[in-house]
Design a protein around this motif. Structure first.
Motif, PDB file in Angstrom:
ATOM      1  N   LEU A  96       0.833  -1.205   0.000  1.00  0.00           N
ATOM      2  CA  LEU A  96       0.000   0.000   0.000  1.00  0.00           C
ATOM      3  C   LEU A  96       0.867   1.254   0.000  1.00  0.00           C
ATOM      4  CD1 LEU A  96      -2.697   1.444   0.193  1.00  0.00           C
ATOM      5  CD2 LEU A  96      -2.633   1.130   2.685  1.00  0.00           C
ATOM      6  N   GLN A  97       1.900   1.267   0.811  1.00  0.00           N
ATOM      7  CA  GLN A  97       2.788   2.427   0.859  1.00  0.00           C
ATOM      8  C   GLN A  97       3.485   2.645  -0.483  1.00  0.00           C
ATOM      9  OE1 GLN A  97       5.052   0.966   4.226  1.00  0.00           O
ATOM     10  NE2 GLN A  97       4.324   2.633   5.510  1.00  0.00           N
ATOM     11  N   ILE A  98       3.915   1.563  -1.107  1.00  0.00           N
ATOM     12  CA  ILE A  98       4.586   1.682  -2.415  1.00  0.00           C
ATOM     13  C   ILE A  98       3.622   2.250  -3.447  1.00  0.00           C
ATOM     14  CG2 ILE A  98       5.692   0.387  -4.284  1.00  0.00           C
ATOM     15  CD1 ILE A  98       6.642  -1.618  -2.168  1.00  0.00           C
ATOM     16  N   ALA A  99       2.382   1.753  -3.466  1.00  0.00           N
ATOM     17  CA  ALA A  99       1.387   2.259  -4.416  1.00  0.00           C
ATOM     18  C   ALA A  99       1.126   3.743  -4.190  1.00  0.00           C
ATOM     19  CB  ALA A  99       0.090   1.462  -4.281  1.00  0.00           C
ATOM     20  N   ASP A 100       0.998   4.145  -2.934  1.00  0.00           N
ATOM     21  CA  ASP A 100       0.751   5.559  -2.619  1.00  0.00           C
ATOM     22  C   ASP A 100       1.922   6.442  -3.064  1.00  0.00           C
ATOM     23  OD1 ASP A 100      -1.704   5.003  -1.548  1.00  0.00           O
ATOM     24  OD2 ASP A 100      -1.015   4.938   0.540  1.00  0.00           O
ATOM     25  N   MET A 101       3.147   5.976  -2.830  1.00  0.00           N
ATOM     26  CA  MET A 101       4.316   6.767  -3.224  1.00  0.00           C
ATOM     27  C   MET A 101       4.388   6.939  -4.739  1.00  0.00           C
ATOM     28  SD  MET A 101       7.388   5.724  -0.579  1.00  0.00           S
ATOM     29  CE  MET A 101       7.206   3.963  -0.740  1.00  0.00           C
ATOM     30  N   LEU A 102       4.076   5.895  -5.476  1.00  0.00           N
ATOM     31  CA  LEU A 102       4.109   5.990  -6.939  1.00  0.00           C
ATOM     32  C   LEU A 102       3.006   6.916  -7.453  1.00  0.00           C
ATOM     33  CD1 LEU A 102       4.807   2.262  -7.914  1.00  0.00           C
ATOM     34  CD2 LEU A 102       6.431   4.158  -7.883  1.00  0.00           C
ATOM     35  N   ASN A 103       1.818   6.805  -6.855  1.00  0.00           N
ATOM     36  CA  ASN A 103       0.709   7.683  -7.265  1.00  0.00           C
ATOM     37  C   ASN A 103       1.016   9.143  -6.934  1.00  0.00           C
ATOM     38  OD1 ASN A 103      -1.013   5.698  -8.349  1.00  0.00           O
ATOM     39  ND2 ASN A 103      -1.783   5.166  -6.313  1.00  0.00           N
ATOM     40  N   ASN A 104       1.579   9.390  -5.742  1.00  0.00           N
ATOM     41  CA  ASN A 104       1.907  10.761  -5.337  1.00  0.00           C
ATOM     42  C   ASN A 104       3.016  11.359  -6.198  1.00  0.00           C
ATOM     43  OD1 ASN A 104       0.010  10.642  -3.290  1.00  0.00           O
ATOM     44  ND2 ASN A 104       1.482   9.950  -1.749  1.00  0.00           N
ATOM     45  N   ALA A 105       3.878  10.485  -6.705  1.00  0.00           N
ATOM     46  CA  ALA A 105       4.969  10.962  -7.563  1.00  0.00           C
ATOM     47  C   ALA A 105       4.526  11.147  -9.007  1.00  0.00           C
ATOM     48  CB  ALA A 105       6.145   9.990  -7.497  1.00  0.00           C
ATOM     49  N   GLY A 106       3.271  10.800  -9.306  1.00  0.00           N
ATOM     50  CA  GLY A 106       2.758  10.972 -10.664  1.00  0.00           C
ATOM     51  C   GLY A 106       3.239   9.908 -11.635  1.00  0.00           C
ATOM     52  N   ILE A 107       3.680   8.766 -11.129  1.00  0.00           N
ATOM     53  CA  ILE A 107       4.135   7.679 -12.002  1.00  0.00           C
ATOM     54  C   ILE A 107       2.914   6.980 -12.577  1.00  0.00           C
ATOM     55  CG2 ILE A 107       5.493   5.562 -12.156  1.00  0.00           C
ATOM     56  CD1 ILE A 107       7.120   8.031 -11.455  1.00  0.00           C
ATOM     57  N   PRO A 108       2.771   6.925 -13.892  1.00  0.00           N
ATOM     58  CA  PRO A 108       1.591   6.272 -14.473  1.00  0.00           C
ATOM     59  C   PRO A 108       1.577   4.775 -14.172  1.00  0.00           C
ATOM     60  CG  PRO A 108       3.176   6.828 -16.186  1.00  0.00           C
ATOM     61  CD  PRO A 108       3.664   7.466 -14.933  1.00  0.00           C
TER      62      PRO A 108
END
Length: 446
Positions: A96-108
């Motif tokens: 969950l943390q990894i998914a949130d970090m990628l989404n917050n960083a704007g990674i598609p």
């Protein structure tokens, strides 16, 4: 204008007509057989391509691109994200943390990346108009062996072309090719991640990364994982302890508690000495062409196995011939039984010999793995401070018997090496000054 269906129109044609009543069902049977034949040929062709190691999917898995000759090559951008995901997991973040970090960083997400790359991509996993990273998507990546060079296809199939629903096949029916393409993740890191996914771990109170030894510490009395307990002193400083989870929950085991700082100091010292010894051993063996010697020995062992297999085939042939000679009266039954027992004994001996040779080959391959681990240890250099990446890379488990007595299982060679139970409170100084590589080896139980 040509009419479809062989000029048959159910609106105007009379089914009472004898011709229609006979011909139409017959044509339907032929058409059904034709479609079934096309389906069978298509499945056969795909099976051949899978057997040849060709990628038959419509879209390459995230991190790879598909070449014109149906091979997978790394996609530089997406491969970097895959590496980042594995690194995040290794240093202690959950899915969950990894998914949130990628989404917050704007990674598609994989779906959005394929769309942005110009592909007409559709996925059954999308639930919103714009797909975001999810914990399930992260776990699919973390558990997919394609990233270590495996091509696994044929996981699902249909019962018939008439049925839209897929069903998953057993693993034995999959088409699996090792070393099929360039890996993005090395096998050692991948195996570590699979192990970490099985551990019951908890993040810190602040909701950040895992505690340094989460999922690694084990109670030496009940064998259950140790859990983290945080207390604050009068000065406001937080102190972290690892306590027996069985005692904490049921009060049925000993009240074992060890301070995180003490555990970190001893573990750092043990790892440093282990690395020092491994590098010394590596410097000795790297100068004698050990890899070449192992390669030649492996080839010789494989040649011996091949000859033994040929001998077994000959002995089986002799068994058949001796039986035929007995039936024809060339030899007596007692003579046949002597021949049979002799040939069977030789076959059993050959099988045992082959088993020993295969075990020797496995041992050689394990030695190669240990050399790979040495190279990984070298990459850490002089370790002066522990982090989660080093802990999971070096340690399988830490068995805690008391606040002063513990045992560390280190990752090394095909088996785990053990640093025996050690009294941290009285012997830390002597360990730091006296335990050379040879002394460490004398105390290891492999």
């Amino acid at each position: 204008m040509t009419q479809p269906n062989d000029n048959y129109d159910s609106l105007y044609d009379d089914m009472n007509d004898c011709n229609n009543s006979l011909i139409v069902p017959f044509k339907n049977i032929i058409n059904e057989a034709f479609l079934e034949d096309i389906s069978t040929k298509t499945k056969t062709q795909l099976a051949i391509k899978r057997k040849n190691g060709e990628f038959v999917g419509n879209y390459a898995v995230y991190g790879y691109a598909k070449t014109a000759d149906k091979k997978l090559i790394a996609d530089d951008y997406a491969a970097t994200i895959v590496v980042t995901i594995f690194e995040y997991k290794l240093v202690g973040y959950n899915e969950l943390q990894i998914a949130d970090m990628l989404n917050n960083a704007g990674i598609p997400s994989p779906a959005e990346y394929k769309k942005a790359s110009g592909g007409k991509y559709a996925t059954p996993f999308a639930i919103n108009e714009k797909s975001l990273w999810t914990p399930k998507a992260i776990k699919r990546i973390l558990t997919n062996r394609v990233y270590i060079g495996y091509l696994e296809q044929g996981k699902r199939t249909k019962a018939s072309y008439r049925v839209k629903k897929f069903f998953y096949q057993p693993k034995e029916a999959w088409s699996i090719h090792e070393n099929n393409h360039e890996p993005i993740i090395n096998k050692y890191d991948f195996e570590l991640v699979q192990e970490l996914l099985l551990k019951d771990t908890r993040v810190s109170i602040e909701g950040g990364q895992l505690h340094l030894f989460s999922g690694v510490t084990v109670c030496g009395h009940c064998g259950q994982p140790m859990t983290v307990k945080t207390t604050k002193k009068g000065n406001g400083k937080a102190y972290i302890y690892y306590v027996c989870s069985t005692h904490k929950r049921y009060k049925s085991c000993k009240n074992i508690s060890i301070n995180s700082d003490s555990l970190e100091k001893y573990t750092l010292l043990s790892i440093s000495k282990q690395v020092e010894g491994l590098l010394s051993a590596n410097e000795i063996t790297s100068n004698i062409g050990l890899d070449d010697l192992k390669s030649r020995k492996k080839s010789a062992l494989e040649g011996m196995i091949e000859k033994l297999l040929q001998s077994m085939q000959e002995y089986n042939g002799y068994l058949v011939k001796s039986y035929a000679h007995m039936v024809d009266g060339v030899i007596s039954q007692s003579e046949y039984e002597l021949f049979r027992n002799d040939f069977r004994r030789k076959i059993d001996d050959a099988e045992k010999h082959i088993s020993h040779l295969q075990a020797e080959i496995a041992r050689l391959e394990d030695d190669v793995r240990s050399r790979e681990l040495v190279e990984r240890f070298k990459s850490f250099g002089n370790i002066t401070e522990l982090n989660r990446r080093i802990v999971v890379g070096f340690i399988h488990s830490i068995i805690i018997y008391s606040s002063n007595e513990m045992e560390i299982r280190l990752r090394y060679e095909s088996e785990f090496s053990y640093v025996p139970k050690f009294d941290y409170s009285t012997a830390t100084a002597s360990l730091a000054t006296d335990m050379s590589y040879s002394a460490m080896q004398e105390r290891l139980v492999v």
